[in-house]
Design an enzyme around this catalytic site. Structure first.
Site, PDB file in Angstrom:
ATOM      1  N   ARG A 173       1.097  -1.507  -0.011  1.00 17.20           N
ATOM      2  CA  ARG A 173      -0.090   0.076   0.120  1.00 17.20           C
ATOM      3  C   ARG A 173       1.073   0.996   0.058  1.00 17.20           C
ATOM      4  O   ARG A 173       2.026   0.822  -0.132  1.00 17.20           O
ATOM      5  CB  ARG A 173      -1.051  -0.061   1.545  1.00 17.20           C
ATOM      6  N   CYS A 195       3.303   8.281  -5.819  1.00 20.01           N
ATOM      7  CA  CYS A 195       4.127   9.507  -5.610  1.00 20.01           C
ATOM      8  C   CYS A 195       3.315  10.793  -5.093  1.00 20.01           C
ATOM      9  O   CYS A 195       2.234  10.716  -5.398  1.00 20.01           O
ATOM     10  CB  CYS A 195       4.943   9.868  -6.641  1.00 20.01           C
ATOM     11  N   ASN A 228      -4.324   7.457   5.405  1.00 24.78           N
ATOM     12  CA  ASN A 228      -3.786   6.457   6.729  1.00 24.78           C
ATOM     13  C   ASN A 228      -2.173   6.382   6.663  1.00 24.78           C
ATOM     14  O   ASN A 228      -1.382   5.906   5.875  1.00 24.78           O
ATOM     15  CB  ASN A 228      -3.989   4.855   6.539  1.00 24.78           C
ATOM     16  N   GLU A 229      -1.597   6.804   7.427  1.00 17.59           N
ATOM     17  CA  GLU A 229      -0.120   7.151   8.152  1.00 17.59           C
ATOM     18  C   GLU A 229       0.400   7.154   6.947  1.00 17.59           C
ATOM     19  O   GLU A 229       1.174   6.690   7.091  1.00 17.59           O
ATOM     20  CB  GLU A 229       0.009   5.452   8.576  1.00 17.59           C
ATOM     21  N   GLU A 235      -5.920   4.086  16.416  1.00 14.44           N
ATOM     22  CA  GLU A 235      -4.908   2.687  16.721  1.00 14.44           C
ATOM     23  C   GLU A 235      -4.465   2.833  17.470  1.00 14.44           C
ATOM     24  O   GLU A 235      -3.436   3.332  18.302  1.00 14.44           O
ATOM     25  CB  GLU A 235      -4.597   2.242  15.351  1.00 14.44           C
TER      26      GLU A 235
HETATM   27  C1  GLA Z   1      -0.818   0.301  10.768  1.00 17.90           C
HETATM   28  C2  GLA Z   1      -1.825   0.779   9.650  1.00 17.90           C
HETATM   29  C3  GLA Z   1      -3.038  -0.371  10.206  1.00 17.90           C
HETATM   30  C4  GLA Z   1      -2.467  -1.413  10.447  1.00 17.90           C
HETATM   31  C5  GLA Z   1      -1.567  -1.482  11.063  1.00 17.90           C
HETATM   32  C6  GLA Z   1      -1.222  -3.221  11.543  1.00 17.90           C
HETATM   33  O1  GLA Z   1      -0.694   0.996  12.229  1.00 17.90           O
HETATM   34  O2  GLA Z   1      -2.190   2.199   9.894  1.00 17.90           O
HETATM   35  O3  GLA Z   1      -3.475  -0.016   8.410  1.00 17.90           O
HETATM   36  O4  GLA Z   1      -1.175  -2.161   8.624  1.00 17.90           O
HETATM   37  O5  GLA Z   1      -0.326  -0.376  11.738  1.00 17.90           O
HETATM   38  O6  GLA Z   1       0.138  -2.836  10.990  1.00 17.90           O
END
Ligand code: GLA
Length: 674
Positions: free
Chosen positions: A112, A116, A150-151, A310
């Site tokens: 994922r 870029c 996400n992150e 999370e």
């Molecule tokens: C990160 C991601 C999640 C998942 C967790 C566990 O924190 O944001 O999508 O992948 O790690 O790997």
């Protein structure tokens, strides 16, 4: 009235992937969630190919159904934009969207974050999917917030070396420097004949004959890469706000990670969140200070409470697995997060997935989907929070100490660590550890923040500085603050060039010293140090400064090598305050002695009505006169807690006084009134 209405801004929830489970299971999941006290669920952040299986063919009906099912149980939703996982059909149309590493190789499909940030071809696709989502759910009361992507930056995905990045970098530089010779001067490109004549000639710091690029170039590339993520995020926040101007928007950040300047990234967000995995390693004991520090970092991003988007609930695992949370660990971690300012907790993940790259990443429910030990623990916390959340709403950590986290300076040390394996964050953490052990609540703030409300500021490794920061720091001390600076302070300007000043450069007058010489100490190499007035010998490693006094006083002195007799730590009165300088990496014992002295002098002595043994953390959230003191036993063994006045414990709902036993992993939330 549903749970969500009652708790308003305080959330307790999970990360859920309905697209991984048959629809027949959704109602059971939602019901089990409600039974555990859950009032919020994050969904959607990786589900692009379920929403748009083929280009232009949209299906949101399944999202409608799950949002409806959750709502029936009183559960609201945080909706993630799915841009971390552009689908295969999209990537096949735009292979140039893949990131390139510094060797020019494509970082291909299969995981994922494979895009870029600077490739503008991605934007129309985002406009469509995020625009449609925002149009559909932006004013839906069941959707209380949005998570962008996400992150960002996870798995080393900030710096790309593709052609688009190079072009965008050139434009970013042009905007910053205006005149190419200004850039040449700021970077010092005359060195090794690197003078640029045109913006188009400028490179990205990719693979070269030897890994030593111009430090100004590399630093600007990191700043550019961080800015590019902020711009990418803003594209999406603008889209959502266009359809739903009152939306709450967040992004799940990563605490101590430094790919992106999180202060900048937070500016566009309504609330910040982060992902807390306290036990992602095999270490003998999990260090509770590390989670505490990252909570404090997150709270400092906007100077506001935050969400843990999370929260670890099971054993993590990619291809290998990490430790299983022990009974009551999850509960303890949760209360630690809340103690440090979390107003929302979402566990990752609801249930272990049967397939995919994270099939070993465990959650609340095991793969069988049955309620087990962890579910019951979550349920216990959910029941407690239903009572406690309303009391905590509006309470905050009110700290008198701040540590300054400077991404720019952290990057400088990452680019040129000075000494093998040295890290800014390791050094930063040493100070934090002391404050944590002394139960001194700490804010982690940006160099651009307002310093005036703090009594003490610690600025680790502040190698680069600029006029504005210098002026603020002088004023802070002049007005009565206590400041701690240390080795390398003031050595560079904001372009990552050495200052042609005697060290500590612009801080010299404030500190009342000059640094005549300095040097690195190798691994396991130390120099002896004595505190003034004591016979104990301590050690300094990593670095030594040879300090000359220009009005300062010695606090500790080197006793060996050619600089024996020179101070290792100094203090200097300036205006109404005091500025300390530490010219070496102190060992733990010396750090304690020196920081005890500094804190005492700054009037930061704790007068808590609660005494606890080592391994038990105390953190206070307050609103006006109402204080809630979290007492958290991070040890496996029980701890004896001495209470010097009468307290009511919100968790056990008991009046407590004198000596009280706190079980291993146990938590109390103490209030003076019932
Ligand atoms: C990160 C991601 C999640 C998942 C967790 C566990 O924190 O944001 O999508 O992948 O790690 O790997």
């Amino acid at each position: 009235m549903g749970l969500a209405d009652r708790r308003r801004n305080m959330y307790f929830g999970v990360c859920y992937y309905p697209e991984h489970w048959p629809e027949e299971r959704w109602e059971t999941d939602a019901w089990m969630m409600r039974e555990a006290g859950i009032n919020i669920v994050r969904i959607g952040e990786f589900a692009w190919s379920r929403m748009e299986r083929y280009e232009g063919s949209f299906d949101f009906s399944w999202l409608d159904r799950i949002i409806g099912i959750l709502a029936k149980e009183g559960i609201q939703v945080i909706l993630g934009t799915p841009t971390a996982t552009p689908p295969k059909w999209l990537m096949d149309q735009h292979p140039d969207l893949y990131m390139r590493d510094m060797y020019g190789d494509v970082r291909g499909y299969g995981n994922r974050r494979h895009y870029c940030y600077n490739n503008e071809a991605y934007l129309p696709y985002i406009s469509t999917i995020v625009g449609k989502m925002a149009e559909r759910y932006g004013n839906d009361p069941r959707v209380v917030a949005w998570q962008i992507d996400n992150e960002f930056g996870c798995n080393d995905t900030t710096r790309c070396y593709c052609d688009q990045c190079r072009t965008q970098f050139q434009l970013w530089l042009k905007d910053k420097y205006q005149d190419i010779d200004h850039l040449n001067a700021c970077w010092g490109t005359v060195f090794w004949s690197q003078i640029y004549n045109e913006w188009e000639q400028i490179i990205v710091p990719a693979y070269t004959v030897f890994p030593l690029h111009n430090p100004g170039l590399v630093l600007d590339y990191r700043r550019f890469a961080s800015d590019a993520v902020c711009k990418f995020q803003k594209f999406q926040t603008d889209l959502i706000r266009k359809y739903a101007p009152h939306s709450t928007i967040t992004h799940n950040m990563m605490g101590a990670f430094n790919e992106i300047d999180a202060f900048d990234l937070s500016a566009e967000l309504d609330i910040v969140s982060w992902d807390n995995y306290p036990n992602l390693m095999f270490t003998k004991e999990v260090d509770p200070a590390l989670a505490a520090m990252q909570h404090d970092m997150t709270r400092g991003l906007k100077g506001q409470n935050f969400w843990v988007m999370e929260h670890q609930s099971g054993q993590p695992g990619g291809n290998i697995m990490f430790p299983t949370p022990k009974p009551q660990e999850l509960r303890r971690w949760t209360y630690q997060s809340i103690a440090h300012g979390a107003d929302g907790i979402l566990y990752f993940r609801w249930r272990g997935c049967l397939f995919g790259a994270e099939q070993y990443w465990h959650g609340i429910l095991a793969h069988d989907g049955k309620a087990g030990r962890k579910y019951r623990e979550v349920q216990q916390v959910g029941t407690e929070l239903a009572r406690i959340w309303p009391l905590l709403e509006g309470t905050k950590n009110e700290d008198q100490v701040a540590m300054i986290r400077s991404y720019d300076n952290e990057w400088v040390f990452e680019i040129q660590p000075h000494i093998m394996d040295y890290t800014y964050m390791g050094h930063f953490t040493n100070y934090y550890h002391y404050l944590f052990e002394q139960q001194l609540g700490t804010d982690v703030i940006s160099p651009d923040a307002d310093f005036s409300k703090y009594r003490m500021l610690i600025m680790p490794n502040f190698i680069m500085t600029n006029e504005e920061i210098v002026a603020k720091v002088y004023k802070f001390v002049h007005d009565g603050g206590t400041l701690v600076l240390d080795y390398r302070a003031g050595a560079k300007d904001w372009h990552n060039r050495m200052e042609a000043l005697t060290l500590p450069g612009k801080f010299a007058e404030l500190l009342g010293i000059t640094v005549e010489e300095y040097g690195v100490l190798g691994k396991e190499e130390y120099r002896a140090i004595r505190m003034d007035g004591s016979e104990t010998i301590y050690r300094g490693g990593t670095w030594f400064d040879v300090i000359e006094m220009r009005g300062a006083e010695a606090v500790a002195t080197f006793t060996d090598d050619y600089f024996a007799g020179c101070p290792a730590v100094t203090s200097h009165v300036y205006g109404l305050g005091k500025a300390y300088y530490i010219g070496t990496e102190m060992d733990k014992e010396l750090r304690e002695e020196v920081l005890h002295l500094i804190c005492r002098d700054a009037g930061l002595v704790q007068t808590l009505d609660v005494e606890v043994p080592e391994g038990v953390e105390i953190v206070t959230r307050k609103q006006g006169d109402q204080a809630y003191m979290f007492v958290i036993n991070h040890r496996i063994e029980a701890a004896q807690v001495q209470l010097h006045s009468r307290f009511f414990d919100l968790l056990s709902e008991q009046e407590l006084h004198e000596e009280t036993k706190l079980e291993g992993n146990g938590v109390m939330i103490l209030s003076q009134n019932k």
